[in-house]
Write an enzyme that holds these catalytic residues in place. Structure first.
Site, PDB file in Angstrom:
ATOM      1  N   HIS A  40      17.022 -36.711  -8.324  1.00  0.00           N
ATOM      2  CA  HIS A  40      16.346 -37.185  -7.118  1.00  0.00           C
ATOM      3  C   HIS A  40      14.863 -36.826  -7.106  1.00  0.00           C
ATOM      4  O   HIS A  40      14.250 -36.780  -6.045  1.00  0.00           O
ATOM      5  CB  HIS A  40      17.053 -36.624  -5.878  1.00  0.00           C
ATOM      6  CG  HIS A  40      18.487 -37.035  -5.812  1.00  0.00           C
ATOM      7  ND1 HIS A  40      18.882 -38.273  -5.373  1.00  0.00           N
ATOM      8  CD2 HIS A  40      19.621 -36.390  -6.203  1.00  0.00           C
ATOM      9  CE1 HIS A  40      20.208 -38.367  -5.461  1.00  0.00           C
ATOM     10  NE2 HIS A  40      20.673 -37.242  -5.967  1.00  0.00           N
ATOM     11  N   ASN A  55      -1.323   2.392   5.609  1.00  0.00           N
ATOM     12  CA  ASN A  55      -0.493   1.300   5.105  1.00  0.00           C
ATOM     13  C   ASN A  55      -0.045   0.503   6.317  1.00  0.00           C
ATOM     14  O   ASN A  55       0.549   1.065   7.232  1.00  0.00           O
ATOM     15  CB  ASN A  55       0.721   1.868   4.363  1.00  0.00           C
ATOM     16  CG  ASN A  55       1.770   0.813   4.080  1.00  0.00           C
ATOM     17  OD1 ASN A  55       1.439  -0.357   3.876  1.00  0.00           O
ATOM     18  ND2 ASN A  55       3.026   1.212   4.068  1.00  0.00           N
ATOM     19  N   GLY A  56      -0.357  -0.788   6.318  1.00  0.00           N
ATOM     20  CA  GLY A  56       0.028  -1.621   7.459  1.00  0.00           C
ATOM     21  C   GLY A  56      -1.103  -2.580   7.803  1.00  0.00           C
ATOM     22  O   GLY A  56      -2.000  -2.808   6.988  1.00  0.00           O
ATOM     23  N   CYS A  58       0.858  -1.180   0.000  1.00  0.00           N
ATOM     24  CA  CYS A  58       0.000   0.000   0.000  1.00  0.00           C
ATOM     25  C   CYS A  58       0.901   1.239   0.000  1.00  0.00           C
ATOM     26  O   CYS A  58       1.950   1.271   0.641  1.00  0.00           O
ATOM     27  CB  CYS A  58      -0.934   0.110   1.196  1.00  0.00           C
ATOM     28  SG  CYS A  58      -2.116  -1.223   1.319  1.00  0.00           S
ATOM     29  N   GLU A 101       6.886 -14.745 -11.408  1.00  0.00           N
ATOM     30  CA  GLU A 101       6.318 -13.476 -10.964  1.00  0.00           C
ATOM     31  C   GLU A 101       5.592 -12.735 -12.062  1.00  0.00           C
ATOM     32  O   GLU A 101       4.540 -12.160 -11.833  1.00  0.00           O
ATOM     33  CB  GLU A 101       7.437 -12.518 -10.526  1.00  0.00           C
ATOM     34  CG  GLU A 101       8.033 -12.773  -9.214  1.00  0.00           C
ATOM     35  CD  GLU A 101       8.937 -11.614  -8.809  1.00  0.00           C
ATOM     36  OE1 GLU A 101       8.536 -10.841  -7.949  1.00  0.00           O
ATOM     37  OE2 GLU A 101      10.051 -11.497  -9.361  1.00  0.00           O
ATOM     38  N   ARG A 105       3.703  -0.363  -5.010  1.00  0.00           N
ATOM     39  CA  ARG A 105       3.442  -0.909  -3.676  1.00  0.00           C
ATOM     40  C   ARG A 105       2.113  -1.658  -3.599  1.00  0.00           C
ATOM     41  O   ARG A 105       1.800  -2.280  -2.583  1.00  0.00           O
ATOM     42  CB  ARG A 105       3.418   0.219  -2.644  1.00  0.00           C
ATOM     43  CG  ARG A 105       4.706   0.984  -2.562  1.00  0.00           C
ATOM     44  CD  ARG A 105       4.599   2.089  -1.556  1.00  0.00           C
ATOM     45  NE  ARG A 105       4.595   1.579  -0.206  1.00  0.00           N
ATOM     46  CZ  ARG A 105       5.664   1.405   0.539  1.00  0.00           C
ATOM     47  NH1 ARG A 105       6.846   1.699   0.050  1.00  0.00           N
ATOM     48  NH2 ARG A 105       5.582   0.943   1.762  1.00  0.00           N
ATOM     49  N   TRP A 152      -2.763  -2.639  -1.608  1.00  0.00           N
ATOM     50  CA  TRP A 152      -2.467  -4.063  -1.770  1.00  0.00           C
ATOM     51  C   TRP A 152      -3.297  -4.739  -0.693  1.00  0.00           C
ATOM     52  O   TRP A 152      -3.046  -4.577   0.495  1.00  0.00           O
ATOM     53  CB  TRP A 152      -0.982  -4.334  -1.568  1.00  0.00           C
ATOM     54  CG  TRP A 152      -0.597  -5.735  -1.890  1.00  0.00           C
ATOM     55  CD1 TRP A 152      -0.279  -6.249  -3.117  1.00  0.00           C
ATOM     56  CD2 TRP A 152      -0.492  -6.834  -0.970  1.00  0.00           C
ATOM     57  NE1 TRP A 152       0.019  -7.583  -3.015  1.00  0.00           N
ATOM     58  CE2 TRP A 152      -0.104  -7.972  -1.711  1.00  0.00           C
ATOM     59  CE3 TRP A 152      -0.692  -6.967   0.399  1.00  0.00           C
ATOM     60  CZ2 TRP A 152       0.090  -9.219  -1.132  1.00  0.00           C
ATOM     61  CZ3 TRP A 152      -0.503  -8.213   0.982  1.00  0.00           C
ATOM     62  CH2 TRP A 152      -0.113  -9.323   0.209  1.00  0.00           C
ATOM     63  N   LYS A 157      11.762 -15.045 -11.430  1.00  0.00           N
ATOM     64  CA  LYS A 157      11.451 -13.960 -12.374  1.00  0.00           C
ATOM     65  C   LYS A 157      10.321 -14.408 -13.303  1.00  0.00           C
ATOM     66  O   LYS A 157       9.384 -13.669 -13.545  1.00  0.00           O
ATOM     67  CB  LYS A 157      12.666 -13.564 -13.228  1.00  0.00           C
ATOM     68  CG  LYS A 157      13.782 -12.833 -12.546  1.00  0.00           C
ATOM     69  CD  LYS A 157      13.479 -11.426 -12.095  1.00  0.00           C
ATOM     70  CE  LYS A 157      12.820 -11.357 -10.766  1.00  0.00           C
ATOM     71  NZ  LYS A 157      13.585 -11.243  -9.576  1.00  0.00           N
ATOM     72  N   GLU A 211      16.621 -17.777  -8.943  1.00  0.00           N
ATOM     73  CA  GLU A 211      16.238 -16.408  -9.291  1.00  0.00           C
ATOM     74  C   GLU A 211      15.596 -16.351 -10.684  1.00  0.00           C
ATOM     75  O   GLU A 211      14.596 -15.652 -10.889  1.00  0.00           O
ATOM     76  CB  GLU A 211      17.482 -15.496  -9.215  1.00  0.00           C
ATOM     77  CG  GLU A 211      17.295 -14.060  -9.616  1.00  0.00           C
ATOM     78  CD  GLU A 211      16.243 -13.299  -8.822  1.00  0.00           C
ATOM     79  OE1 GLU A 211      15.726 -13.813  -7.821  1.00  0.00           O
ATOM     80  OE2 GLU A 211      15.914 -12.179  -9.244  1.00  0.00           O
ATOM     81  N   LYS A 222       5.700  -4.393  -4.473  1.00  0.00           N
ATOM     82  CA  LYS A 222       7.156  -4.273  -4.494  1.00  0.00           C
ATOM     83  C   LYS A 222       7.768  -4.511  -3.119  1.00  0.00           C
ATOM     84  O   LYS A 222       8.755  -5.215  -2.990  1.00  0.00           O
ATOM     85  CB  LYS A 222       7.532  -2.875  -5.003  1.00  0.00           C
ATOM     86  CG  LYS A 222       9.021  -2.638  -5.106  1.00  0.00           C
ATOM     87  CD  LYS A 222       9.611  -3.379  -6.277  1.00  0.00           C
ATOM     88  CE  LYS A 222      11.105  -3.191  -6.382  1.00  0.00           C
ATOM     89  NZ  LYS A 222      11.708  -4.272  -7.175  1.00  0.00           N
TER      90      LYS A 222
HETATM   91  C1  AGP Z   1      11.624  -9.980  -6.393  1.00  0.00           C
HETATM   92  O1  AGP Z   1      11.468 -10.007  -7.758  1.00  0.00           O
HETATM   93  C2  AGP Z   1      10.409  -9.954  -5.626  1.00  0.00           C
HETATM   94  N1  AGP Z   1       9.482  -9.006  -6.064  1.00  0.00           N
HETATM   95  C3  AGP Z   1      10.486 -10.197  -4.139  1.00  0.00           C
HETATM   96  O2  AGP Z   1      10.814 -11.533  -3.993  1.00  0.00           O
HETATM   97  C4  AGP Z   1      11.465  -9.334  -3.293  1.00  0.00           C
HETATM   98  O3  AGP Z   1      12.781  -9.638  -3.629  1.00  0.00           O
HETATM   99  C5  AGP Z   1      11.199  -9.617  -1.810  1.00  0.00           C
HETATM  100  O4  AGP Z   1       9.904  -9.227  -1.488  1.00  0.00           O
HETATM  101  C6  AGP Z   1      12.188  -8.952  -0.899  1.00  0.00           C
HETATM  102  O5  AGP Z   1      12.113  -7.568  -0.990  1.00  0.00           O
HETATM  103  P1  AGP Z   1      13.236  -6.640  -0.389  1.00  0.00           P
HETATM  104  O6  AGP Z   1      14.497  -6.962  -1.084  1.00  0.00           O
HETATM  105  O7  AGP Z   1      12.751  -5.244  -0.661  1.00  0.00           O
HETATM  106  O8  AGP Z   1      13.329  -6.939   1.080  1.00  0.00           O
END
Ligand code: AGP
Length: 615
Positions: free
Chosen positions: A511, A101-102, A2, A495, A27, A75, A492, A488, A610
């Site tokens: 395995h 936000n929270g 948020c 996501e 956000r 969010w 990507k 990673e 984010k």
């Molecule tokens: C990465 O592509 C993600 N959107 C997510 O996993 C992110 O890395 C994670 O939420 C951690 O965020 P931060 O690095 O701001 O703590």
């Protein structure tokens, strides 16, 4: 998650708030809303489900006058993404408007108590409970809004950053925070409130980062006042200079922030290493490490805590530190660490990695580590965020604002800083040779050029992506330093394209995951010519002999892999520990183009935000 924005000044608030929401949309974008107060004290509220653009449509042609207002991009946590659950929320009388936000953890108890007092609720949100509570206290105690907000916040458990305005009082805005970020921008005759500094950029470079349990009274024409929740004594005000430019917050001609951020990597890594590799590459100076040399010299163990992509960088950091510092390293998901009864001793160093510096679990892990007496070191991107302010020391990765939800340049920045940390601490501990430092240091100095070479793969990867756009599953394999790169790459793709993808250590494939392989399941194999190359060739053969297609990331000049793999992407050769930086970039591009081919909004993937500022 948020984003909140507030404005009080002399300009029309609506345009400023909308622009702020667009910058904060990373956000969360389940819904957006704005409350505007006109000079006569009347209040107009507009809300819309979905992105900020929908809010603009909803408010179009309506009365958006007023030079004070608050706005929110959501969010969803409590209640579905609907217009009713969108912020701002109003109190029962409609007099008080609030954005939040929270998470208010005790909202159910408070809601029940307020219901007993005759309050009814329109939404399912925890936020509506807070605004009703403020009104209840205000009426019961016959007090001013500020006192009611303060009293209400004392009854609240959980995290909040809030901005509140009251009908009939067009010259006052109240803001407060606990565990969720809030920045105040001080302009000429105007004040800005925001979840991070991005909405403020271009208006003023003077900012104040509100601390936990602080509450601000922003009154037009009067100096800003900040008080603690529990005391009437004014808190000291620390105005800092903002180092962000408008250009950094724009797409700069790219179709998406993610693509811009991928292409920025030669520059961001230049910024990341600037001044940190000296003596022609043979010495690394990371001030946070050098200033705490004794801690690193005598440490028993390093524990790295992080989430998501930052956790993948942490896995690479583990290998780097173990190799260069001869020091055991554990890597923990921050969310597991905090509830896992961790054994921490004063000779442990806890390293917290976070792009945003606001991830709730990472912040909580830091708190726990500090309580247990560990020295806590932060690796963060956002300057002034909560994590760098709550750690004993640390290093910024300096890659500039990362706006695409899928992290790209922050990952390569984190791995770069972890490399520098490992080398710098290794020098202090006497566990790394000058030759090794020089070899890696020079390769890092050369990294921007190397990455420019890798980015030449853009067109071939765009073509390749078309072949795999409609695959339903992907496997990513890597070994050693590139096992985390495989994780990673898979993250990507998941996501932003919503394709199921798994990252695996290549040897582990036998395995279990090998059962998944058929001619419909592509496997991406990261196979630089490193110490494990021969082993990974066997893994490629194992996939091929089961009818799977293979996309291999190999070093330039490795033409023999063409015989085996279906598609090869050649990247420049670098020292083994730096291969994740180079090999992650084709994976970023592949994920990007597959998502674009599928028509997905890469910068705002569904259900994601984010920075994850809730548990
Ligand atoms: C990465 O592509 C993600 N959107 C997510 O996993 C992110 O890395 C994670 O939420 C951690 O965020 P931060 O690095 O701001 O703590």
């Amino acid at each position: 998650m948020c984003g909140i924005v507030g404005y009080i000044g002399t300009q029309p608030a609506y345009d400023i708030l909308l622009q702020g929401l667009r910058r904060l949309e990373y956000r969360g974008y389940d819904s957006a809303g704005v409350a505007l107060m006109k000079d006569d004290g009347s209040l107009n509220v507009y809300k819309a489900t979905g992105k900020v653009a929908n809010l603009e449509l909803t408010a179009s042609g309506k009365d958006t006058d007023g030079s004070i207002g608050i706005a929110h991009t959501r969010w969803a946590t409590h209640g579905e993404p609907t217009d009713i659950n969108a912020h701002p929320h109003l109190s029962q009388s409609g007099d008080i408007a609030l954005v939040h936000n929270g998470t208010i953890e005790n909202y159910a108890v408070l809601r029940e108590a307020l219901t007993q007092h005759g309050y009814t609720f329109k939404s399912e949100t925890d936020t509506e409970v807070l605004v009703q509570l403020i009104e209840y206290i205000k009426e019961k105690n016959h007090c001013y809004l500020f006192d009611a907000v303060r009293e209400a916040l004392k009854q609240v458990e959980g995290a909040y950053a809030i901005a509140v305005i009251e009908r009939g009082n067009p010259s006052r805005l109240i803001a407060a925070r606990k565990s969720s970020p809030l920045v105040i921008g001080i302009g000429e005759g105007e004040t800005f409130i925001a979840s991070d500094a991005t909405p403020i950029v271009g208006f003023t470079d003077k900012v104040i980062y509100l601390k936990d349990n602080e509450i601000a009274i922003v009154e037009q024409g009067k100096p800003l006042q900040i008080k603690s929740l529990n005391s009437n004594k004014p808190s000291s005000i620390n105005i800092q200079k903002l180092q962000l430019s408008v250009a950094q917050l724009e797409k700069g001609g790219y179709d998406a922030f993610m693509l811009k951020e991928i292409f920025e990597q030669p520059n961001t890594l230049t910024d990341c290493i600037r001044g940190r590799i000296v003596d022609g590459g043979s010495r690394v100076v990371l001030s946070g490490v050098v200033e705490n040399a004794e801690k690193f010299r005598y440490a028993n163990r390093i524990i790295i805590v992080a989430c998501g992509t930052s956790w993948h960088a942490a896995l690479i950091g583990k290998r780097l530190i173990q190799e260069m510092c001869q020091l055991p390293v554990e890597v923990e998901y921050a969310s597991e660490f905090r509830y896992g009864c961790p054994i921490i001793t004063p000779r442990d160093i806890v390293v917290a990695i976070s792009q945003s510096g606001e991830t709730a679990d990472t912040l909580a892990a830091i708190q726990l580590a500090k309580e247990k007496g560990a020295f806590v070191y932060g690796i963060c991107n956002v300057v002034g965020a909560s994590i760098p302010r709550n750690t004993d020391s640390g290093t910024y990765i300096h890659v500039g604002p990362e706006i695409g939800v899928a992290s790209t340049k922050a990952f390569t920045g984190q791995v770069t800083v972890l490399t520098l940390l490992a080398l710098c601490a290794g020098q202090i501990r006497g566990t790394v040779s000058t030759d090794t430092v020089r070899k890696i240091g020079r390769a890092l100095i050369n990294m921007p050029k190397t990455i420019k070479e890798v980015l030449k793969l853009n067109e071939p990867i765009k073509d390749l992506s078309r072949i795999f756009t409609y695959s339903h599953n992907f496997l990513y394999l890597g070994r050693g330093y590139n096992y985390p790169t495989a994780l990673e790459g898979a993250l990507k793709l998941k996501e932003i394209s919503y394709i199921h993808a798994e990252g695996y250590p290549a040897a582990e494939m036998k395995h279990g995951p090998i059962a998944l392989i058929d001619n419909e399941m592509p496997t991406v194999i990261i196979a630089p010519s490193d110490s494990l190359y021969d082993k990974i060739v066997s893994n490629v053969q194992q996939v091929k002999s089961r009818g799977g297609s293979v996309i291999a990331i190999v070093n330039k000049g490795n033409d023999s892999m063409n015989e085996l793999a279906d598609y090869c992407l050649q990247i420049p050769e670098v020292p083994e520990c730096l291969t994740p930086i180079v090999s992650s970039i084709p994976l970023q591009l592949l994920a990007y183009y597959i998502a674009v081919n599928k028509g997905k909004d890469v910068d705002r993937p569904r259900n994601l935000a984010k920075s994850v500022t809730v548990e």
